[in-house]
Write a protein that holds these residues in place. Structure first.
Motif, PDB file in Angstrom:
ATOM      1  N   ASP A   1       0.801  -1.163  -0.111  1.00  0.00           N
ATOM      2  CA  ASP A   1       0.012   0.012   0.070  1.00  0.00           C
ATOM      3  C   ASP A   1       0.839   1.245   0.060  1.00  0.00           C
ATOM      4  OD1 ASP A   1       0.843  -0.702   2.540  1.00  0.00           O
ATOM      5  OD2 ASP A   1      -0.869   0.351   3.643  1.00  0.00           O
ATOM      6  N   LEU A   2       1.239   1.684  -1.129  1.00  0.00           N
ATOM      7  CA  LEU A   2       2.020   2.818  -1.281  1.00  0.00           C
ATOM      8  C   LEU A   2       1.127   4.188  -2.092  1.00  0.00           C
ATOM      9  CD1 LEU A   2       4.819   0.748  -2.966  1.00  0.00           C
ATOM     10  CD2 LEU A   2       5.167   1.856  -0.833  1.00  0.00           C
ATOM     11  N   ASP A   3       1.868   5.120  -1.846  1.00  0.00           N
ATOM     12  CA  ASP A   3       1.369   6.423  -2.461  1.00  0.00           C
ATOM     13  C   ASP A   3       2.027   6.407  -3.851  1.00  0.00           C
ATOM     14  OD1 ASP A   3       0.988   8.970  -3.718  1.00  0.00           O
ATOM     15  OD2 ASP A   3       1.313   9.879  -1.695  1.00  0.00           O
ATOM     16  N   ALA A   4       1.480   5.697  -4.718  1.00  0.00           N
ATOM     17  CA  ALA A   4       1.821   5.525  -6.089  1.00  0.00           C
ATOM     18  C   ALA A   4       2.349   6.750  -6.648  1.00  0.00           C
ATOM     19  CB  ALA A   4       0.546   4.682  -7.071  1.00  0.00           C
ATOM     20  N   TYR A   5       1.569   7.763  -6.708  1.00  0.00           N
ATOM     21  CA  TYR A   5       2.146   9.201  -7.422  1.00  0.00           C
ATOM     22  C   TYR A   5       3.371   9.635  -6.918  1.00  0.00           C
ATOM     23  CZ  TYR A   5      -2.401   8.706  -9.783  1.00  0.00           C
ATOM     24  OH  TYR A   5      -3.473   8.531 -10.490  1.00  0.00           O
ATOM     25  N   ALA A   6       3.593   9.455  -5.588  1.00  0.00           N
ATOM     26  CA  ALA A   6       4.902   9.985  -4.787  1.00  0.00           C
ATOM     27  C   ALA A   6       5.889   8.964  -5.203  1.00  0.00           C
ATOM     28  CB  ALA A   6       4.646   9.958  -3.192  1.00  0.00           C
ATOM     29  N   VAL A   7       5.688   7.706  -5.352  1.00  0.00           N
ATOM     30  CA  VAL A   7       6.653   6.757  -5.790  1.00  0.00           C
ATOM     31  C   VAL A   7       7.150   7.118  -7.197  1.00  0.00           C
ATOM     32  CG1 VAL A   7       7.244   4.387  -6.056  1.00  0.00           C
ATOM     33  CG2 VAL A   7       6.094   4.920  -4.122  1.00  0.00           C
ATOM     34  N   VAL A   8       6.350   7.188  -7.924  1.00  0.00           N
ATOM     35  CA  VAL A   8       6.706   7.667  -9.248  1.00  0.00           C
ATOM     36  C   VAL A   8       7.486   9.021  -9.137  1.00  0.00           C
ATOM     37  CG1 VAL A   8       6.011   8.389 -11.603  1.00  0.00           C
ATOM     38  CG2 VAL A   8       4.871   6.211 -10.299  1.00  0.00           C
ATOM     39  N   ALA A   9       7.097   9.980  -8.797  1.00  0.00           N
ATOM     40  CA  ALA A   9       7.826  11.292  -8.568  1.00  0.00           C
ATOM     41  C   ALA A   9       9.153  11.161  -8.200  1.00  0.00           C
ATOM     42  CB  ALA A   9       6.945  12.231  -7.941  1.00  0.00           C
ATOM     43  N   GLU A  10       9.370  10.390  -7.050  1.00  0.00           N
ATOM     44  CA  GLU A  10      10.659  10.238  -6.398  1.00  0.00           C
ATOM     45  C   GLU A  10      11.529   9.333  -7.317  1.00  0.00           C
ATOM     46  OE1 GLU A  10      12.915   8.182  -2.598  1.00  0.00           O
ATOM     47  OE2 GLU A  10      10.596   8.245  -2.596  1.00  0.00           O
ATOM     48  N   PHE A  11      11.108   8.491  -8.088  1.00  0.00           N
ATOM     49  CA  PHE A  11      11.959   7.671  -9.019  1.00  0.00           C
ATOM     50  C   PHE A  11      12.320   8.738 -10.022  1.00  0.00           C
ATOM     51  CE2 PHE A  11      12.505   5.331 -12.923  1.00  0.00           C
ATOM     52  CZ  PHE A  11      13.303   4.563 -12.622  1.00  0.00           C
ATOM     53  N   ILE A  12      11.714   9.576 -10.667  1.00  0.00           N
ATOM     54  CA  ILE A  12      12.068  10.406 -11.480  1.00  0.00           C
ATOM     55  C   ILE A  12      13.140  11.208 -11.073  1.00  0.00           C
ATOM     56  CG2 ILE A  12      11.002  12.527 -12.991  1.00  0.00           C
ATOM     57  CD1 ILE A  12       8.555  10.690 -13.227  1.00  0.00           C
ATOM     58  N   GLN A  13      12.847  11.996  -9.980  1.00  0.00           N
ATOM     59  CA  GLN A  13      13.925  12.769  -9.267  1.00  0.00           C
ATOM     60  C   GLN A  13      15.049  11.921  -9.105  1.00  0.00           C
ATOM     61  OE1 GLN A  13      13.470  16.219  -8.247  1.00  0.00           O
ATOM     62  NE2 GLN A  13      15.906  15.728  -8.381  1.00  0.00           N
ATOM     63  N   GLN A  14      15.192  10.862  -8.713  1.00  0.00           N
ATOM     64  CA  GLN A  14      16.319  10.163  -8.611  1.00  0.00           C
ATOM     65  C   GLN A  14      17.011  10.080  -9.740  1.00  0.00           C
ATOM     66  OE1 GLN A  14      16.114   6.595  -6.088  1.00  0.00           O
ATOM     67  NE2 GLN A  14      15.454   7.597  -4.273  1.00  0.00           N
ATOM     68  N   GLN A  15      16.375   9.585 -10.701  1.00  0.00           N
ATOM     69  CA  GLN A  15      16.860   9.503 -12.191  1.00  0.00           C
ATOM     70  C   GLN A  15      17.756  10.605 -12.543  1.00  0.00           C
ATOM     71  OE1 GLN A  15      17.354   6.045 -13.019  1.00  0.00           O
ATOM     72  NE2 GLN A  15      16.366   6.183 -10.985  1.00  0.00           N
ATOM     73  N   GLU A  16      17.059  11.921 -12.398  1.00  0.00           N
ATOM     74  CA  GLU A  16      17.512  13.225 -12.754  1.00  0.00           C
ATOM     75  C   GLU A  16      18.646  13.321 -11.925  1.00  0.00           C
ATOM     76  OE1 GLU A  16      14.275  15.577 -11.932  1.00  0.00           O
ATOM     77  OE2 GLU A  16      13.361  15.170 -14.044  1.00  0.00           O
ATOM     78  N   ASN A  17      18.668  12.993 -10.593  1.00  0.00           N
ATOM     79  CA  ASN A  17      19.948  13.010  -9.896  1.00  0.00           C
ATOM     80  C   ASN A  17      21.154  12.293 -10.230  1.00  0.00           C
ATOM     81  OD1 ASN A  17      18.751  15.178  -8.156  1.00  0.00           O
ATOM     82  ND2 ASN A  17      18.428  13.611  -6.447  1.00  0.00           N
ATOM     83  N   LEU A  18      20.955  11.077 -10.625  1.00  0.00           N
ATOM     84  CA  LEU A  18      21.748  10.121 -11.391  1.00  0.00           C
ATOM     85  C   LEU A  18      22.558  10.539 -12.415  1.00  0.00           C
ATOM     86  CD1 LEU A  18      23.173   7.232 -10.475  1.00  0.00           C
ATOM     87  CD2 LEU A  18      21.033   6.309 -11.738  1.00  0.00           C
ATOM     88  N   LEU A  19      21.550  11.242 -13.256  1.00  0.00           N
ATOM     89  CA  LEU A  19      22.257  11.880 -14.503  1.00  0.00           C
ATOM     90  C   LEU A  19      23.381  13.047 -14.231  1.00  0.00           C
ATOM     91  CD1 LEU A  19      19.051  12.209 -16.821  1.00  0.00           C
ATOM     92  CD2 LEU A  19      21.152  10.738 -17.268  1.00  0.00           C
TER      93      LEU A  19
END
Length: 191
Positions: free
Chosen positions: A114-132
């Motif tokens: 039971d996750l906040d799906a939109y928050a999880v996706v937003a965080e994943f996107i932010q992490q990929q931007e940081n990784l770049l």
């Protein structure tokens, strides 16, 4: 272990991360929370769980990568990178092309259902931007000299170049898993 030109390695890793970022934006960001939380057809993780699992590794590795680069920015950059035998082993194990075995997630990296799906996706996107960003910063460092402790045994360190490859191979593995869920959802919609 072969020695690779640093630019070639970083370019290929940036290409993979950019692909993960684009998939997240194009597919996951536009899905309903219901679809993101839908368990896989085979009983496996939902899309949100796949991404949350990756985010948990990002919580550990991204700050360590950032600190490693910041602390060692004064080191003269080297034009090549050579994996350690342990780094090459972990990368091969995690790469979806060479590591076909399934692994159980370590404690602390098992996503809740039971996750906040939109928050999880937003965080994943932010992490990929940081990784770049970190991949770009790594161009002016020595990928061989910066050492990062691994999450499952912090007394073991890997070269920064190996950590980048491991984290991105792990991301690729679970992005593919999430994309299989997208395919299953689309099949269900069509039938």
């Amino acid at each position: 272990m072969e020695t690779l030109p640093k630019e070639q390695l970083l370019n290929s890793l940036e290409h993979l991360v950019d692909g993960h970022l684009q998939q997240a934006i194009r597919h996951f960001q536009n899905m309903t929370a219901h679809d993101l939380l839908q368990p896989a057809y085979n009983g496996g993780w939902s899309i949100a769980q796949c991404l949350d699992h990756l985010n948990s590794y990002g919580h550990y590795y991204l700050p360590k990568i950032q600190q490693g680069i910041a602390k060692n920015i004064h080191l003269p950059p080297k034009d090549t990178f050579k994996s350690s035998w342990l780094g090459a082993y972990f990368i091969k194990m995690m790469d979806p092309e060479t590591g076909k075995k399934k692994y159980k997630a370590f404690k602390g990296h098992i996503p809740a259902p039971d996750l906040d799906a939109y928050a999880v996706v937003a965080e994943f996107i932010q992490q990929q931007e940081n990784l770049l960003i970190y991949l770009k910063e790594a161009r002016s460092t020595d990928l061989n000299a910066i050492r990062i402790p691994i999450s499952i045994a912090r007394f073991i360190t890997l070269k920064l170049g190996d950590v980048f490859q491991f984290v991105i191979a792990h991301n690729e593995r679970h992005i593919r898993q999430a994309m299989r869920n997208v395919t299953d959802i689309n099949k269900r919609i069509l039938h």
